[in-house]
Design an enzyme around this catalytic site. Structure first.
Site, PDB file in Angstrom:
ATOM      1  N   HIS A  65       7.725  16.595 -31.918  1.00 45.64           N
ATOM      2  CA  HIS A  65       6.845  15.497 -32.338  1.00 45.64           C
ATOM      3  C   HIS A  65       7.486  14.533 -33.314  1.00 45.64           C
ATOM      4  CE1 HIS A  65       3.054  17.184 -30.671  1.00 45.64           C
ATOM      5  NE2 HIS A  65       3.662  18.332 -30.888  1.00 45.64           N
ATOM      6  N   LYS A 109      -4.303   6.562 -40.705  1.00 37.41           N
ATOM      7  CA  LYS A 109      -3.310   7.556 -40.325  1.00 37.41           C
ATOM      8  C   LYS A 109      -2.727   8.116 -41.620  1.00 37.41           C
ATOM      9  CE  LYS A 109      -1.261   4.122 -37.994  1.00 37.41           C
ATOM     10  NZ  LYS A 109      -1.009   4.630 -36.662  1.00 37.41           N
ATOM     11  N   ARG A 110      -1.910   9.174 -41.536  1.00 36.29           N
ATOM     12  CA  ARG A 110      -1.227   9.637 -42.732  1.00 36.29           C
ATOM     13  C   ARG A 110      -0.456   8.475 -43.355  1.00 36.29           C
ATOM     14  NH1 ARG A 110      -1.600  15.308 -44.123  1.00 36.29           N
ATOM     15  NH2 ARG A 110       0.129  14.855 -45.538  1.00 36.29           N
ATOM     16  N   LYS A 117       5.294   4.426 -41.322  1.00 37.87           N
ATOM     17  CA  LYS A 117       4.083   3.856 -40.721  1.00 37.87           C
ATOM     18  C   LYS A 117       3.752   2.482 -41.317  1.00 37.87           C
ATOM     19  CE  LYS A 117       2.119   8.475 -39.792  1.00 37.87           C
ATOM     20  NZ  LYS A 117       1.928   8.566 -38.333  1.00 37.87           N
ATOM     21  N   THR A 122      -1.591   8.463 -31.438  1.00 35.02           N
ATOM     22  CA  THR A 122      -2.723   8.701 -30.553  1.00 35.02           C
ATOM     23  C   THR A 122      -3.910   7.861 -31.020  1.00 35.02           C
ATOM     24  OG1 THR A 122      -3.194  10.664 -31.898  1.00 35.02           O
ATOM     25  CG2 THR A 122      -2.121  11.027 -29.774  1.00 35.02           C
ATOM     26  N   LYS A 182      -6.933   5.552 -29.045  1.00 29.05           N
ATOM     27  CA  LYS A 182      -8.380   5.620 -29.302  1.00 29.05           C
ATOM     28  C   LYS A 182      -8.948   4.230 -29.588  1.00 29.05           C
ATOM     29  CE  LYS A 182      -7.440  10.132 -31.263  1.00 29.05           C
ATOM     30  NZ  LYS A 182      -7.024  10.827 -32.490  1.00 29.05           N
TER      31      LYS A 182
HETATM   32  O1  NBX Z   1       2.419  13.977 -33.726  1.00 26.29           O
HETATM   33  C1  NBX Z   1       2.745  13.350 -34.957  1.00 26.29           C
HETATM   34  C2  NBX Z   1       3.589  12.132 -34.693  1.00 26.29           C
HETATM   35  O2  NBX Z   1       3.954  11.531 -35.904  1.00 26.29           O
HETATM   36  C3  NBX Z   1       2.767  11.160 -33.855  1.00 26.29           C
HETATM   37  O3  NBX Z   1       3.538  10.049 -33.517  1.00 26.29           O
HETATM   38  C4  NBX Z   1       2.289  11.860 -32.581  1.00 26.29           C
HETATM   39  O4  NBX Z   1       1.398  11.041 -31.882  1.00 26.29           O
HETATM   40  C5  NBX Z   1       1.583  13.156 -32.928  1.00 26.29           C
HETATM   41  C6  NBX Z   1       1.206  13.937 -31.696  1.00 26.29           C
HETATM   42  O5  NBX Z   1       2.299  14.074 -30.833  1.00 26.29           O
HETATM   43  N1  NBX Z   1       3.415  14.300 -35.795  1.00 26.29           N
HETATM   44  C7  NBX Z   1       2.730  15.006 -36.697  1.00 26.29           C
HETATM   45  O6  NBX Z   1       1.519  14.854 -36.819  1.00 26.29           O
HETATM   46  N2  NBX Z   1       3.431  15.907 -37.434  1.00 26.29           N
HETATM   47  C8  NBX Z   1       2.877  16.715 -38.338  1.00 26.29           C
HETATM   48  O7  NBX Z   1       1.692  16.690 -38.597  1.00 26.29           O
HETATM   49  C9  NBX Z   1       3.725  17.698 -39.054  1.00 26.29           C
HETATM   50  C10 NBX Z   1       3.104  18.693 -39.763  1.00 26.29           C
HETATM   51  C11 NBX Z   1       3.873  19.603 -40.450  1.00 26.29           C
HETATM   52  C12 NBX Z   1       5.251  19.487 -40.441  1.00 26.29           C
HETATM   53  C13 NBX Z   1       5.869  18.483 -39.726  1.00 26.29           C
HETATM   54  C14 NBX Z   1       5.093  17.577 -39.033  1.00 26.29           C
HETATM   55  N3  NBX Z   1       6.005  20.390 -41.113  1.00 26.29           N
END
Ligand code: NBX
Length: 823
Positions: free
Chosen positions: A362, A552-553, A558, A665, A669
């Site tokens: 991801h 978003k985060r 971002k 995502t 939406k």
């Molecule tokens: O996953 C996200 C990406 O940033 C998005 O672009 C993507 O749409 C989404 C689904 O594929 N990644 C993400 O949310 N990562 C984490 O939350 C994460 C959590 C813990 C960690 C590393 C990444 N140690």
């Protein structure tokens, strides 16, 4: 009254009982309250239990069918499931929503209040966790025999509050009021070992004796698909002390010592690790990963042995998907089980593992690629480390046979043979999996070119793309009943599980009556959003303004800071020309809405939140500005808040530095709900452009290769700033205290970051971003043109259903059966 297709004999009676009677029965006998004393939460629980009864029928029935047909099973292993509230979702999927609403109203209660008296299950950080939740819905809808495995965190993602504009974190306590959806399974318990030592007998057979162990106890939640006949399981593990508390110690009065073991064990499932793309929280985090992965593997193998008597063909009957590297320990753990407990050779164990496991990546951010200090690993997982060394040895031979140079091989082994410092989980997951996927076309391409370049050369067929999707049940039908109703009126309700049918509304994009109805829905949703903002922040919004939203985060890549800088520029421009006379056009009113959490240790992200709040304080209170510009930061963003923000927005901000957002995502939406996108050519935006057409999406800025080139040569932003009075003014306001009560130091780090280095290319993208925003201002004043594009967005987003994504995983990765769309 609604029926469920597959009834089970023993539960027949339930169908004859009106839904409302079942609710009342639960209110009295399960909640233990009578009508006169029941509060909203009590009613919520009673309704939930009534729905749950209905779900259980489909659940047991699904389980029987899967066993009987020996259907291939899919296990989705994820540290995170961001499922949000479940009541409305389950009522919807079971077709009980209107009946339940009528009943609640008939009791003289406020429907919304009762339905919303449920805390979000926020067992995730962001997109990765929410994707897992959408996938659970879609696996059930498409009839995949899927099971989710994760951790039942006692505390999900922290609650965000603001203190003087700064983010504060408070513990979240979602289980305090109980969870109506879960079933505790005390009989489903596994031991998870840590530490200790390994011995080998004369034949080389290894025995691992852990120094400590904890128990994983299962909690199940039924997950119903659309129309409720297929019901899968989300099984979350809770940690518990192995063995009982030492009563002697307790009786001797040493209560602390007696409690110590218990506390240590339970800590494992206590909190969700809140780091998003920041590698920290060492030992406990590793233990969490081992804990849920090992319990899940033990559980799936136990189930497997009820049908088969050896593991030779495991991969024909079982597919495991690793959601990022967090469960990558599954590779050595499965090999360990096969070798040490079932007598397979290492080679055979590796083959079976590589037939069964699959890995989704991801992120390409180097700091987010998980790695563990080898010493820590050895301390906690001595046997797994031995197995990793065997994998590396075997891999070395494979790579040599393919003619790779040994320097290159060293770079992609799990442990670098000369440095011996880190266990690299991405390499481990890649080497141990049958298929590895990215989450959008661009991201998958970049995986091949960058982080997994050498591994890709070695296994050119391993990496494939699976573009993300979102569930249309939660993200259109439930969150936007107005639009859903309008669509159903026109084309029937087939779109709900066959989203490509939305194409049928495309011809109505210019139809005056349809436009009017579509606009009315948007206005009502904007009002609902404005009410929420009023209630939570006290800020009054003008619903004629463009509602421009970035949720978003919070992360530099971002680029929420680019967005707030644009707000500053707009503020300056309005101040300089309040009536728009100099520019020859009145200003289009705009509301900039932000929400999102920053990782607690990510200082710069927190500074961005502070800046947004500082700018809001100045702009929102400036009488020269009035309704022309408002800035809003909504604290404690979560799934439920998104369900109000997305339908109520006009404009969706998807402005990441190209090459950095794996997919996104939220972008999907918003577009599905008729917000236009302003965005970069990044992640799934690229594919959205292909689907909605270039006239209907607003793309600006550097492309991924241009970004990479500038980063490579460390291009400095100073030239660009020198030639931009607009940027100069912003930078000097940030240093002269305009937005910080005269405090000149507050944004010093910000100015260095953006003004001197600008790794995320805010400065070179700024002018293009500004220009595109002004173009959108103009477009918004032509409502017909705007809404034509909005309708076409809704009509053309069907491909982004997570049902499509899941069918694609089922066909191309899992080789697992599923129902075709619309059947
Ligand atoms: O996953 C996200 C990406 O940033 C998005 O672009 C993507 O749409 C989404 C689904 O594929 N990644 C993400 O949310 N990562 C984490 O939350 C994460 C959590 C813990 C960690 C590393 C990444 N140690």
């Amino acid at each position: 009254m609604t029926t469920i297709k597959h009834k089970i004999d023993d539960a027949k009676d339930l169908h004859d009982e009106p839904f409302g009677d079942v609710v009342l029965r639960h209110l009295i006998y399960s909640v233990g309250k009578d009508k006169t004393h029941a509060e909203a939460r009590d009613w919520n629980v009673a309704v939930s239990l009534a729905v749950r009864d209905r779900m259980v029928e489909g659940w047991i029935d699904t389980t029987r069918h899967v066993y009987a047909r020996q259907q291939k099973r899919v296990y989705y292993l994820s540290m995170e499931f961001m499922i949000g509230r479940m009541l409305e979702d389950n009522l919807t999927n079971l077709g009980l929503l209107s009946e339940a609403k009528e009943f609640i109203a008939s009791q003289g209660l406020d429907v919304e209040t009762v339905l919303h008296a449920e805390q979000d299950a926020a067992l995730g950080n962001g997109g990765l966790g929410r994707l897992a939740a959408c996938f659970m819905d879609s696996m059930a809808t498409t009839g995949v025999a899927g099971m989710g495995y994760g951790i039942r965190y006692q505390h999900g993602i922290f609650r965000q509050t603001l203190e003087d504009g700064w983010q504060m974190e408070e513990p979240e306590d979602w289980l305090f009021e109980g969870n109506s959806w879960e079933f505790r399974r005390p009989e489903v318990v596994y031991e998870i070992g840590f530490g200790g030592h390994v011995t080998h007998d004369a034949d080389g057979k290894a025995t691992w004796t852990p120094a400590e162990s904890v128990q994983a106890v299962a909690f199940d939640m039924p997950i119903a698909g659309w129309e409720g006949d297929h019901v899968n399981t989300l099984r979350l593990w809770s940690a518990r002390q192995s063995g009982m508390m030492n009563l002697d110690t307790f009786n001797d009065g040493d209560f602390m010592a007696a409690a110590r073991q218990q506390v240590l064990a339970e800590t494992i499932s206590k909190v969700l690790y809140p780091g998003d793309h920041t590698p920290q929280g060492r030992e406990l985090r590793l233990k969490q990963e081992v804990f849920f992965t090992s319990a899940s593997l033990q559980d799936m193998l136990r189930r497997f042995f009820t049908n088969y008597d050896n593991l030779d063909n495991l991969g024909d009957h079982v597919a495991v998907q690793l959601n990022d590297t967090h469960p990558a320990i599954a590779v050595p753990e499965l090999i360990r089980i096969l070798m040490d407990l079932h007598g397979y050779t290492f080679e055979r164990a590796l083959e079976i593992t590589r037939e069964t496991l699959h890995y989704t990546n991801h992120t390409l951010l180097p700091e987010a690629l998980e790695k563990w200090p080898k010493d820590l690993f050895e301390h906690i997982l001595p046997r797994h480390l031995q197995i990793i060394n065997m994998i590396d040895g075997h891999f070395y031979q494979e790579a040599m046979a393919k003619g790779l140079d040994h320097h290159i091989i060293a770079g992609i082994q799990v442990i670098h043979p000369h440095q011996q410092d880190w266990v690299r989980m991405g390499n481990l997951a890649f080497i141990g999996s049958r298929k590895v996927n990215g989450v959008s076309a661009l991201h998958t391409e970049l995986m091949k070119q960058t982080v997994f370049h050498d591994l890709h050369t070695m296994y050119p067929d391993k990496i494939i793309n699976q573009t993300n999707g979102v569930t249309p049940r939660r993200w259109l039908l439930e969150c936007n009943p107005g639009l859903a109703g309008l669509i159903t009126e026109q084309i029937g309700d087939g779109w709900i599980d066959d989203l490509e049918q939305l194409q049928k509304i495309a011809p109505l994009a210019t139809d005056a009556a349809f436009q009017k109805a579509y606009r009315a829905v948007k206005s009502a949703n904007k009002q609902r959003l404005a009410d929420m903002v009023q209630e939570r922040t006290g800020i009054t919004l003008n619903t004629d303004a463009i509602f421009d939203t970035q949720i978003k985060r919070i992360h530099e890549y971002k680029r929420q800071h680019m967005n707030i800088m644009e707000a500053i520029a707009l503020y300056n421009a309005i101040k300089a020309d309040p009536e728009g006379t100099k520019r020859g056009a009145a200003w289009q009113p705009r509301v900039k809405i932000f929400a999102g959490k920053a990782a607690p240790s990510y200082f710069f992200a927190k500074l961005i939140i502070k800046l947004i709040n500082d700018v809001a304080a100045v702009v929102n209170n400036d009488p020269d500005i009035g309704d022309k510009l408002k800035v809003v930061f909504l604290p404690n963003y979560n799934v439920s808040m998104a369900e109000v923000l997305i339908p109520g927005s006009d404009l969706s901000e998807q402005i990441s530095t190209a090459g950095f957002e794996a997919s996104g995502t939220g972008n999907m939406k918003f577009a599905l709900n008729g917000a236009l996108t302003i965005g970069t050519l990044d992640g799934a935006n690229v594919e959205m452009l292909d689907h909605v057409g270039e006239d209907n999406i607003f793309i600006f800025g550097l492309k991924a290769d241009e970004v990479a080139e500038r980063q490579h040569r460390r291009a400095r932003p100073s030239e660009v700033i020198k030639n931009s009075p607009m940027l100069q003014q912003i930078m000097s306001q940030l240093s002269d205290g305009t937005f910080s009560d005269g405090e000149t130091e507050r944004y010093r780090d910000f100015l260095t970051n953006v003004g001197d280095h600008d790794y995320f290319q805010v400065i070179p993208d700024f002018q293009a971003y500004w220009d595109m925003q002004r173009q959108l201002d103009g477009l918004y004043q032509n409502a017909e043109a705007w809404f034509e594009k909005a309708i076409l967005n809704t009509a053309r987003m069907g491909w982004f259903s997570s049902d499509r994504t899941i069918r694609s995983y089922a066909d191309q990765i899992w080789r697992a059966p599923h129902k075709m769309s619309g059947t």
